[in-house]
Design a protein around this motif. Structure first.
Motif, PDB file in Angstrom:
ATOM      1  N   LEU A 101       0.775  -1.098  -0.066  1.00 10.53           N
ATOM      2  CA  LEU A 101       0.020   0.084  -0.048  1.00 10.53           C
ATOM      3  C   LEU A 101       0.724   1.400   0.081  1.00 10.53           C
ATOM      4  O   LEU A 101       0.477   2.238  -0.470  1.00 10.53           O
ATOM      5  N   VAL A 102       1.931   1.324   0.790  1.00 10.40           N
ATOM      6  CA  VAL A 102       2.635   2.498   0.729  1.00 10.40           C
ATOM      7  C   VAL A 102       3.351   2.983  -0.575  1.00 10.40           C
ATOM      8  O   VAL A 102       3.272   4.072  -1.003  1.00 10.40           O
ATOM      9  N   SER A 103       3.689   1.962  -1.407  1.00  7.53           N
ATOM     10  CA  SER A 103       4.188   2.050  -2.696  1.00  7.53           C
ATOM     11  C   SER A 103       3.175   3.097  -3.554  1.00  7.53           C
ATOM     12  O   SER A 103       3.387   3.697  -4.318  1.00  7.53           O
ATOM     13  N   PHE A 104       1.727   2.285  -3.630  1.00 12.60           N
ATOM     14  CA  PHE A 104       0.712   2.852  -4.382  1.00 12.60           C
ATOM     15  C   PHE A 104       0.369   4.258  -3.551  1.00 12.60           C
ATOM     16  O   PHE A 104      -0.123   4.943  -4.446  1.00 12.60           O
ATOM     17  N   ALA A 105       0.660   4.320  -2.311  1.00 13.71           N
ATOM     18  CA  ALA A 105      -0.095   5.955  -1.645  1.00 13.71           C
ATOM     19  C   ALA A 105       0.849   7.069  -1.811  1.00 13.71           C
ATOM     20  O   ALA A 105       0.223   8.097  -1.783  1.00 13.71           O
ATOM     21  N   VAL A 106       2.175   6.684  -2.069  1.00 15.30           N
ATOM     22  CA  VAL A 106       2.919   7.688  -2.291  1.00 15.30           C
ATOM     23  C   VAL A 106       2.454   8.731  -3.307  1.00 15.30           C
ATOM     24  O   VAL A 106       2.307  10.133  -3.094  1.00 15.30           O
ATOM     25  N   HIS A 107       1.890   8.391  -4.477  1.00 11.01           N
ATOM     26  CA  HIS A 107       1.517   9.118  -5.359  1.00 11.01           C
ATOM     27  C   HIS A 107       0.517  10.194  -5.112  1.00 11.01           C
ATOM     28  O   HIS A 107       0.380  11.498  -5.201  1.00 11.01           O
ATOM     29  N   TRP A 108      -0.626   9.497  -4.255  1.00  8.98           N
ATOM     30  CA  TRP A 108      -1.813  10.108  -3.940  1.00  8.98           C
ATOM     31  C   TRP A 108      -1.433  11.177  -2.781  1.00  8.98           C
ATOM     32  O   TRP A 108      -2.028  12.290  -2.741  1.00  8.98           O
ATOM     33  N   ILE A 109      -0.596  11.000  -1.813  1.00 10.26           N
ATOM     34  CA  ILE A 109      -0.216  11.538  -0.839  1.00 10.26           C
ATOM     35  C   ILE A 109       0.532  12.953  -1.472  1.00 10.26           C
ATOM     36  O   ILE A 109       0.355  14.199  -1.011  1.00 10.26           O
ATOM     37  N   ARG A 110       1.436  12.620  -2.219  1.00  9.87           N
ATOM     38  CA  ARG A 110       2.091  13.865  -2.836  1.00  9.87           C
ATOM     39  C   ARG A 110       1.277  14.752  -3.644  1.00  9.87           C
ATOM     40  O   ARG A 110       1.307  16.129  -3.543  1.00  9.87           O
ATOM     41  N   ALA A 111       0.364  14.187  -4.286  1.00 13.26           N
ATOM     42  CA  ALA A 111      -0.633  14.773  -5.074  1.00 13.26           C
ATOM     43  C   ALA A 111      -1.426  15.946  -4.453  1.00 13.26           C
ATOM     44  O   ALA A 111      -1.486  16.985  -4.792  1.00 13.26           O
ATOM     45  N   GLU A 112      -1.991  15.513  -3.163  1.00  8.04           N
ATOM     46  CA  GLU A 112      -2.828  16.554  -2.323  1.00  8.04           C
ATOM     47  C   GLU A 112      -1.866  17.501  -1.987  1.00  8.04           C
ATOM     48  O   GLU A 112      -2.368  18.510  -1.829  1.00  8.04           O
ATOM     49  N   ILE A 113      -0.624  17.281  -1.359  1.00 10.52           N
ATOM     50  CA  ILE A 113       0.090  18.213  -1.171  1.00 10.52           C
ATOM     51  C   ILE A 113       0.569  19.103  -1.958  1.00 10.52           C
ATOM     52  O   ILE A 113       0.615  20.285  -1.629  1.00 10.52           O
ATOM     53  N   HIS A 114       0.836  18.713  -3.067  1.00 11.66           N
ATOM     54  CA  HIS A 114       1.071  19.632  -4.184  1.00 11.66           C
ATOM     55  C   HIS A 114      -0.023  20.633  -4.417  1.00 11.66           C
ATOM     56  O   HIS A 114       0.262  21.821  -4.744  1.00 11.66           O
ATOM     57  N   GLU A 115      -1.281  19.855  -4.381  1.00 11.51           N
ATOM     58  CA  GLU A 115      -2.486  20.739  -4.916  1.00 11.51           C
ATOM     59  C   GLU A 115      -2.663  21.899  -3.444  1.00 11.51           C
ATOM     60  O   GLU A 115      -3.149  22.907  -4.003  1.00 11.51           O
ATOM     61  N   TYR A 116      -2.503  21.403  -2.481  1.00  5.42           N
ATOM     62  CA  TYR A 116      -2.459  22.463  -1.243  1.00  5.42           C
ATOM     63  C   TYR A 116      -1.329  23.517  -1.428  1.00  5.42           C
ATOM     64  O   TYR A 116      -1.620  24.829  -1.238  1.00  5.42           O
ATOM     65  N   ILE A 117       0.010  23.117  -1.974  1.00  6.23           N
ATOM     66  CA  ILE A 117       0.885  24.235  -1.940  1.00  6.23           C
ATOM     67  C   ILE A 117       0.477  25.195  -3.111  1.00  6.23           C
ATOM     68  O   ILE A 117       0.658  26.245  -2.816  1.00  6.23           O
ATOM     69  N   LEU A 118       0.068  24.584  -4.036  1.00 10.53           N
ATOM     70  CA  LEU A 118      -0.184  25.669  -5.260  1.00 10.53           C
ATOM     71  C   LEU A 118      -1.447  26.482  -5.063  1.00 10.53           C
ATOM     72  O   LEU A 118      -1.575  27.501  -5.589  1.00 10.53           O
ATOM     73  N   ARG A 119      -2.426  25.985  -4.177  1.00  9.65           N
ATOM     74  CA  ARG A 119      -3.361  26.884  -4.002  1.00  9.65           C
ATOM     75  C   ARG A 119      -3.033  27.951  -2.893  1.00  9.65           C
ATOM     76  O   ARG A 119      -3.806  29.040  -2.767  1.00  9.65           O
ATOM     77  N   ASN A 120      -1.965  27.539  -2.007  1.00 11.65           N
ATOM     78  CA  ASN A 120      -1.878  28.570  -0.826  1.00 11.65           C
ATOM     79  C   ASN A 120      -0.428  29.229  -0.761  1.00 11.65           C
ATOM     80  O   ASN A 120      -0.107  29.956   0.182  1.00 11.65           O
ATOM     81  N   TRP A 121       0.399  28.872  -1.728  1.00  8.59           N
ATOM     82  CA  TRP A 121       1.734  29.183  -1.582  1.00  8.59           C
ATOM     83  C   TRP A 121       1.787  31.025  -2.228  1.00  8.59           C
ATOM     84  O   TRP A 121       2.668  31.865  -1.699  1.00  8.59           O
ATOM     85  N   ARG A 122       0.710  31.333  -2.860  1.00  6.43           N
ATOM     86  CA  ARG A 122       0.612  32.617  -3.575  1.00  6.43           C
ATOM     87  C   ARG A 122      -0.588  32.999  -3.428  1.00  6.43           C
ATOM     88  O   ARG A 122      -1.739  32.127  -3.738  1.00  6.43           O
ATOM     89  N   ILE A 123      -1.064  34.283  -3.368  1.00  6.40           N
ATOM     90  CA  ILE A 123      -2.503  34.601  -3.471  1.00  6.40           C
ATOM     91  C   ILE A 123      -3.023  34.167  -5.078  1.00  6.40           C
ATOM     92  O   ILE A 123      -4.162  33.888  -5.190  1.00  6.40           O
TER      93      ILE A 123
END
Length: 283
Positions: A101-123
């Protein structure tokens, strides 16, 4: 032996340090336990199995989230977004794929964090397309090692990522910019307040030339309207004044009774009079 999750192993709601500490104390699953739980979830929608799969992998969410601490965003938010990605991975995980599961989940974990950073890093959104998002994270990682790019380095990064050198330069410029408050903050002194964008906008509300121009325009429109109304016949003028220029807006039926015609005829006269009025004013 099965490692059952007891009440004492539930996550605390206090500080982030306590949460992380508890996440690393949660028992990990063997390959057989993980497979059995995933089968229970897939075949029987067993929510307890889903809970155990999620809790046993929270340590990996924390580790991945720590890798994004340089973006200046709250660590607990990064962990929270990564946990959402883990939950999505658990829901989609097929135990018969032959991977953990950990190998499969890495993509999903990173994807959600990436989306959050892109939404909040700049106005203002810094990356909107898939190519720009890939460029954003790869370029920021490279800049930590290289600082400002030379032309050769720009071309090498562009070739590596499959984008144009101009796109690399544009993203580099975006990364170097900071958000600025449009209006001065309460804590700003006079010097900082003067530097905000709102201080550089011209105030035309009290400009004498603009005030005179607006007054002249209003007088001209009023004069043209008066001339256009005067050119109408008495009935058309009365209908328009009663419908649009008085304090009380008369209904079609009220005007029909006043002029002894049908309400539909009043509507037709009103429409024709409005057309004549527009033509006179525009002439």
């Amino acid at each position: 032996m099965n490692k059952e999750l007891t009440l004492s192993e539930t996550l605390p709601s206090g500080s982030m340090e306590s949460y992380i500490s508890a996440a690393f104390r949660l028992p990990m699953l063997s390959a057989e336990e993980e497979h059995d739980l995933a089968v229970r979830l897939r075949d029987h929608n067993d929510l307890e199995a889903a809970k155990r799969l999620i809790l046993s992998h929270l340590r990996f969410v924390v580790r991945i989230a720590r890798g994004y601490s340089g973006y200046g965003l709250p660590q607990h938010d990064l962990v929270q977004e990564g946990t959402i990605g883990l939950m999505k991975a658990v829901k989609r995980f097929d135990p018969d794929m032959g991977v953990r599961l950990v190998s499969f989940a890495v993509h999903w974990i990173r994807a959600e964090i990436h989306e959050y950073i892109l939404r909040n890093w700049r106005i203002v959104k810094i990356a909107t397309t898939k190519a720009q998002r890939k460029l954003f994270f790869n370029l920021r990682s490279s800049k930590k090692r290289l600082g400002w790019f030379s032309r050769k380095e720009v071309e090498e990064v562009a070739e590596d990522l499959g984008v144009k050198p101009e796109e690399v330069l544009q993203m580099e410029s975006r990364l170097s910019q900071q958000d600025v408050a449009f209006d001065p903050l309460e804590s700003d002194d006079d010097e900082h307040a003067y530097a905000t964008p709102s201080s550089w906008l011209a105030d035309t509300a009290t400009d004498p030339s603009v005030t005179l121009e607006r007054r002249d325009e209003a007088e001209w429109k009023h004069q043209r309207l008066g001339e256009a109304l005067a050119a109408l016949d008495d009935r058309s003028r009365d209908i328009l004044q009663a419908r649009w220029l008085g304090e009380h807006k008369a209904t079609l039926h009220e005007l029909a009774d006043r002029h002894g015609v049908s309400a539909e005829r009043i509507r037709q006269i009103e429409k024709a009079a409005m057309k004549k009025l527009q033509q006179r004013i525009a002439a």
